[in-house]
Design a protein around this motif. Structure first.
Motif, mmCIF file in Angstrom:
data_model
loop_
_atom_site.group_PDB
_atom_site.id
_atom_site.type_symbol
_atom_site.label_atom_id
_atom_site.label_comp_id
_atom_site.label_asym_id
_atom_site.label_seq_id
_atom_site.Cartn_x
_atom_site.Cartn_y
_atom_site.Cartn_z
ATOM 1 N N GLY A 204 0.798 -1.211 0.000
ATOM 2 C CA GLY A 204 0.000 0.000 0.000
ATOM 3 C C GLY A 204 0.834 1.266 0.000
ATOM 4 N N THR A 205 0.264 2.298 -0.560
ATOM 5 C CA THR A 205 0.849 3.638 -0.495
ATOM 6 C C THR A 205 -0.177 4.532 0.180
ATOM 7 N N ALA A 206 0.122 5.796 0.249
ATOM 8 C CA ALA A 206 -0.838 6.727 0.851
ATOM 9 C C ALA A 206 -2.111 6.804 0.017
ATOM 10 N N GLU A 207 -2.010 6.512 -1.282
ATOM 11 C CA GLU A 207 -3.161 6.639 -2.179
ATOM 12 C C GLU A 207 -3.957 5.342 -2.342
ATOM 13 N N SER A 208 -3.253 4.227 -2.508
ATOM 14 C CA SER A 208 -3.982 2.996 -2.835
ATOM 15 C C SER A 208 -3.148 1.763 -2.528
ATOM 16 N N PHE A 209 -3.788 0.596 -2.683
ATOM 17 C CA PHE A 209 -3.091 -0.677 -2.539
ATOM 18 C C PHE A 209 -2.853 -1.264 -3.928
ATOM 19 N N SER A 242 1.105 -3.278 -9.670
ATOM 20 C CA SER A 242 -0.037 -3.058 -10.555
ATOM 21 C C SER A 242 -1.295 -2.750 -9.733
ATOM 22 N N PRO A 243 -2.193 -1.929 -10.281
ATOM 23 C CA PRO A 243 -3.440 -1.613 -9.582
ATOM 24 C C PRO A 243 -4.262 -2.867 -9.309
ATOM 25 N N ILE A 244 -5.007 -2.834 -8.228
ATOM 26 C CA ILE A 244 -5.857 -3.967 -7.859
ATOM 27 C C ILE A 244 -7.133 -3.976 -8.710
ATOM 28 N N ASN A 245 -7.414 -5.126 -9.316
ATOM 29 C CA ASN A 245 -8.658 -5.327 -10.047
ATOM 30 C C ASN A 245 -9.414 -6.436 -9.311
ATOM 31 N N MET A 246 -10.401 -6.045 -8.511
ATOM 32 C CA MET A 246 -11.074 -7.000 -7.631
ATOM 33 C C MET A 246 -11.800 -8.102 -8.394
#
Length: 323
Positions: A204-209, A242-246
């Motif tokens: 995680g970062t301050a913005e997203s996981f 990479s961004p999480i794609n649920m």
């Protein structure tokens, strides 16, 4: 006539004896060959010696007497080899305590040029991943530089062997590499024949996981132990993060989720729990239902470390052995 027959018989026996001795002579050669013994020893640690020589080519011909580094992993390696640098990076990640009195030269990406110049270093070692940034920062300064890969488990062993070879510290180098190799073998035996779980790695970062691939340090540890990282096998991601794609994650349904939690990077365990509360899709995952979501310490698993690598491998293996 008898003498002729006797002479022919003796000649035939001599020829047959010579032919019989020849194969035995060939079998002795490989075992007795010094080149074969050296080659076997060279690959026992799993490091590609061709790559070692390739990276060594960028180092000065003579051994540096005033080395500085902008990399924390490299500082650790120098410490294990018994080499005290004249400068180490300023970092929130821990530098070996033995270097407490060593000059801090600024951040790994943008060292303080005034400090670097004043140290009169004859070699500055940086991380390969930051080469382009460092070269821009150091533009115009006459300074010998070399770069080492430090992103993964394999990188740690490769770069450590490069430094050990360059500084002629074979004993210290081989002791540590043997220790790491022994740990690899020990843990691989524990998981041998077992069906290992599928794993998702999250940071995680301050913005997203984000999801981590095998290119990350944690991903390389998981890969070394033989577990299936769904980032590669199911999600088919190519980047390190990479961004999480649920939707895709639910389809892959990993057995275990490992989350790198770090307050310094804005991603605490509490923040991840709030992320789950916000999106109930997380609760559909087997890892959530079976209580197989684990928070990992960033200082151990988020930063490549030759000092901590055996502990990191051991700790990660427990999630697979005890599944």
């Amino acid at each position: 006539m008898r003498k002729s027959l006797l002479a022919m018989l003796i000649a035939i026996v001599m020829v047959l004896s010579a032919c019989a001795e020849q194969p035995a002579k060939k079998e002795e050669n490989p075992a007795a060959s010094p080149e074969t013994s050296e080659a076997t020893a060279a690959v026992s640690d799993g490091v590609d010696d061709a790559r070692v020589q390739e990276i060594l080519a960028q180092f000065p011909e003579s051994i540096s007497e005033r080395v500085a580094t902008t990399s924390v992993p490299v500082a650790e390696m120098l410490h294990l080899l018994g080499i005290t640098p004249v400068g180490v990076p300023t970092s929130t990640n821990p530098i070996p305590a033995a270097f407490d009195q060593v000059e801090r030269i600024g951040s790994p990406m943008q060292p303080d040029l005034e400090v670097v110049t004043a140290l009169k270093s004859d070699l500055l070692i940086g991380a390969e991943s930051l080469r382009s940034t460092l070269e821009k920062t150091l533009e115009g300064i006459e300074l010998q530089t070399s770069y080492l890969p430090t992103d993964s488990f394999a990188d740690l062993k490769l770069s450590f062997k490069v430094l050990g070879t360059y500084f002629n510290k074979q004993e210290e180098m081989n002791t540590k590499l043997q220790s790491i190799t022994d740990k690899e073998v020990e843990l691989q035996k524990l998981t041998e024949g077992k069906e290992l779980p599928s794993v998702m790695l999250v940071i995680g970062t301050a913005e997203s996981f984000m999801v981590m691939s095998e290119k990350s340090y944690l991903g390389s540890l998981v890969g070394k132990l033989g577990a299936d990282n769904i980032a590669t096998s199911a999600l088919k991601v190519t980047d390190t993060y990479s961004p999480i794609n649920m939707e895709n994650i639910v389809a892959a349904d990993p057995d275990i989720i490992l989350v790198l939690a770090s307050g310094d990077h804005g991603a605490t365990a509490d923040k991840f729990n709030k992320e789950i509360e916000k999106n109930e899709v997380w609760t559909k995952l087997s890892a959530y239902q079976n209580k197989k979501i684990h928070m990992l310490d960033y200082s151990t698993f988020g930063v490549t470390s030759i000092i901590n690598v055996e502990k990191a491998l051991t700790d990660i293996s427990q999630f697979f052995i005890d599944k």
